[in-house]
Design a protein around this motif. Structure first.
Motif, mmCIF file in Angstrom:
data_model
loop_
_atom_site.group_PDB
_atom_site.id
_atom_site.type_symbol
_atom_site.label_atom_id
_atom_site.label_comp_id
_atom_site.label_asym_id
_atom_site.label_seq_id
_atom_site.Cartn_x
_atom_site.Cartn_y
_atom_site.Cartn_z
ATOM 1 N N ASP A 242 25.922 40.190 35.556
ATOM 2 C CA ASP A 242 27.140 39.634 36.127
ATOM 3 C C ASP A 242 27.540 40.552 37.280
ATOM 4 O OD1 ASP A 242 29.679 38.783 36.803
ATOM 5 O OD2 ASP A 242 30.331 38.536 34.720
ATOM 6 N N GLU A 243 27.161 40.165 38.477
ATOM 7 C CA GLU A 243 27.439 40.994 39.647
ATOM 8 C C GLU A 243 28.931 41.230 39.844
ATOM 9 O OE1 GLU A 243 25.558 39.540 43.169
ATOM 10 O OE2 GLU A 243 23.540 39.747 42.326
ATOM 11 N N ASP A 244 29.746 40.275 39.443
ATOM 12 C CA ASP A 244 31.195 40.422 39.609
ATOM 13 C C ASP A 244 31.758 41.535 38.729
ATOM 14 O OD1 ASP A 244 31.304 38.356 41.476
ATOM 15 O OD2 ASP A 244 31.652 36.834 39.929
ATOM 16 N N ARG A 245 31.112 41.807 37.615
ATOM 17 C CA ARG A 245 31.571 42.869 36.711
ATOM 18 C C ARG A 245 31.015 44.237 37.105
ATOM 19 N NH1 ARG A 245 32.470 41.190 30.621
ATOM 20 N NH2 ARG A 245 33.228 43.292 30.764
ATOM 21 N N CYS A 246 29.904 44.253 37.813
ATOM 22 C CA CYS A 246 29.225 45.507 38.154
ATOM 23 C C CYS A 246 30.146 46.435 38.940
ATOM 24 C CB CYS A 246 27.962 45.215 38.961
ATOM 25 S SG CYS A 246 27.043 46.703 39.424
ATOM 26 N N CYS A 247 30.205 47.697 38.509
ATOM 27 C CA CYS A 247 31.047 48.686 39.196
ATOM 28 C C CYS A 247 30.203 49.703 39.975
ATOM 29 C CB CYS A 247 31.968 49.383 38.200
ATOM 30 S SG CYS A 247 31.107 50.376 36.966
ATOM 31 N N ASP B 291 24.012 48.453 50.452
ATOM 32 C CA ASP B 291 25.321 48.393 51.112
ATOM 33 C C ASP B 291 26.503 48.652 50.182
ATOM 34 O OD1 ASP B 291 24.729 45.962 49.869
ATOM 35 O OD2 ASP B 291 25.933 44.791 51.265
ATOM 36 N N ASP B 292 26.423 48.225 48.913
ATOM 37 C CA ASP B 292 27.572 48.397 48.028
ATOM 38 C C ASP B 292 27.232 48.912 46.631
ATOM 39 O OD1 ASP B 292 26.367 46.154 46.976
ATOM 40 O OD2 ASP B 292 28.037 44.798 47.361
ATOM 41 N N GLY B 293 25.954 49.130 46.341
ATOM 42 C CA GLY B 293 25.553 49.700 45.057
ATOM 43 C C GLY B 293 25.520 48.739 43.888
ATOM 44 N N ILE B 294 25.792 47.459 44.132
ATOM 45 C CA ILE B 294 25.777 46.462 43.061
ATOM 46 C C ILE B 294 24.349 46.310 42.528
ATOM 47 C CG2 ILE B 294 26.199 44.024 42.492
ATOM 48 C CD1 ILE B 294 28.752 45.682 42.929
ATOM 49 N N VAL B 295 24.258 46.107 41.228
ATOM 50 C CA VAL B 295 22.963 46.012 40.558
ATOM 51 C C VAL B 295 22.129 44.844 41.101
ATOM 52 C CG1 VAL B 295 23.858 44.587 38.660
ATOM 53 C CG2 VAL B 295 21.811 45.969 38.301
ATOM 54 N N VAL B 296 20.821 45.100 41.175
ATOM 55 C CA VAL B 296 19.833 44.088 41.545
ATOM 56 C C VAL B 296 18.843 44.010 40.391
ATOM 57 C CG1 VAL B 296 17.962 43.489 43.141
ATOM 58 C CG2 VAL B 296 20.052 44.563 44.009
ATOM 59 N N LEU B 297 18.611 42.834 39.891
ATOM 60 C CA LEU B 297 17.672 42.637 38.797
ATOM 61 C C LEU B 297 16.272 42.446 39.365
ATOM 62 C CD1 LEU B 297 17.327 42.287 35.740
ATOM 63 C CD2 LEU B 297 17.814 39.861 36.051
ATOM 64 N N LEU B 298 15.376 43.365 39.046
ATOM 65 C CA LEU B 298 14.008 43.296 39.547
ATOM 66 C C LEU B 298 13.112 42.446 38.658
ATOM 67 C CD1 LEU B 298 13.497 47.062 40.482
ATOM 68 C CD2 LEU B 298 14.154 45.168 42.004
ATOM 69 N N GLN B 299 13.393 42.457 37.343
ATOM 70 C CA GLN B 299 12.575 41.715 36.395
ATOM 71 C C GLN B 299 13.482 41.001 35.392
ATOM 72 O OE1 GLN B 299 8.970 43.554 34.831
ATOM 73 N NE2 GLN B 299 9.531 45.414 35.923
ATOM 74 N N LEU C 193 24.427 51.606 28.395
ATOM 75 C CA LEU C 193 25.060 52.609 29.257
ATOM 76 C C LEU C 193 25.976 52.010 30.326
ATOM 77 C CD1 LEU C 193 22.004 54.971 29.857
ATOM 78 C CD2 LEU C 193 24.074 55.513 28.572
ATOM 79 N N CYS C 194 25.834 50.731 30.586
ATOM 80 C CA CYS C 194 26.615 50.094 31.653
ATOM 81 C C CYS C 194 28.110 50.158 31.332
ATOM 82 C CB CYS C 194 26.172 48.646 31.845
ATOM 83 S SG CYS C 194 27.089 47.809 33.147
ATOM 84 N N PRO C 195 28.895 50.878 32.147
ATOM 85 C CA PRO C 195 30.321 51.012 31.853
ATOM 86 C C PRO C 195 31.107 49.711 32.042
ATOM 87 C CG PRO C 195 29.816 52.045 33.948
ATOM 88 C CD PRO C 195 28.506 51.637 33.331
ATOM 89 N N ALA C 196 30.536 48.756 32.789
ATOM 90 C CA ALA C 196 31.237 47.498 33.030
ATOM 91 C C ALA C 196 30.714 46.353 32.160
ATOM 92 C CB ALA C 196 31.079 47.112 34.508
ATOM 93 N N ALA C 197 29.729 46.644 31.314
ATOM 94 C CA ALA C 197 29.108 45.614 30.466
ATOM 95 C C ALA C 197 28.635 44.430 31.297
ATOM 96 C CB ALA C 197 30.068 45.180 29.366
ATOM 97 N N ALA C 198 28.002 44.731 32.425
ATOM 98 C CA ALA C 198 27.541 43.689 33.340
ATOM 99 C C ALA C 198 26.137 43.190 33.014
ATOM 100 C CB ALA C 198 27.578 44.214 34.771
#
Length: 64
Positions: free
Chosen positions: A6-11, A29-37, A54-59
Motif C-alpha cells: 500500500d504505497e499510500d501507507r508507506c512512510c 525521488d521520495d523513498g516509497i517502496v517498490v515491489l520487485l517480486q 519490520l515495516c513501521p507503517a504496515a504497508a
C-alpha cells in the motif's frame, strides 16, 4: 506467497529494503517502496516475512 503493498501507507523508512533487497526497493525521488517480486521465490520467504514485520507503517501484506 504473494506480496502486495500500500504505497499510500508507506512512510519510506526503508526497513523492507534492508530485510529483503531482492524483493523490495525504494523510489529515488521520495523513498516509497517498490515491489520487485510480487511472488518471490521460496528462498526469499523468510526475508519477506521479516520485511513485512519490520515495516513501521504496515504497508506490506504477505499472503501465504
Amino acid at each position: 506467497m504473494r506480496i502486495t503493498i500500500d504505497e499510500d501507507r508507506c512512510c519510506a523508512a526503508g526497513q523492507c529494503v534492508l530485510a529483503a533487497p531482492e524483493v523490495f526497493d525504494q523510489r529515488d525521488d521520495d523513498g516509497i517502496v517498490v515491489l520487485l517480486q510480487e511472488e518471490p521465490p521460496e528462498s526469499e520467504y523468510e526475508n519477506t516475512r521479516n520485511a513485512a514485520a519490520l515495516c513501521p507503517a504496515a504497508a506490506i501484506v504477505v499472503e501465504e
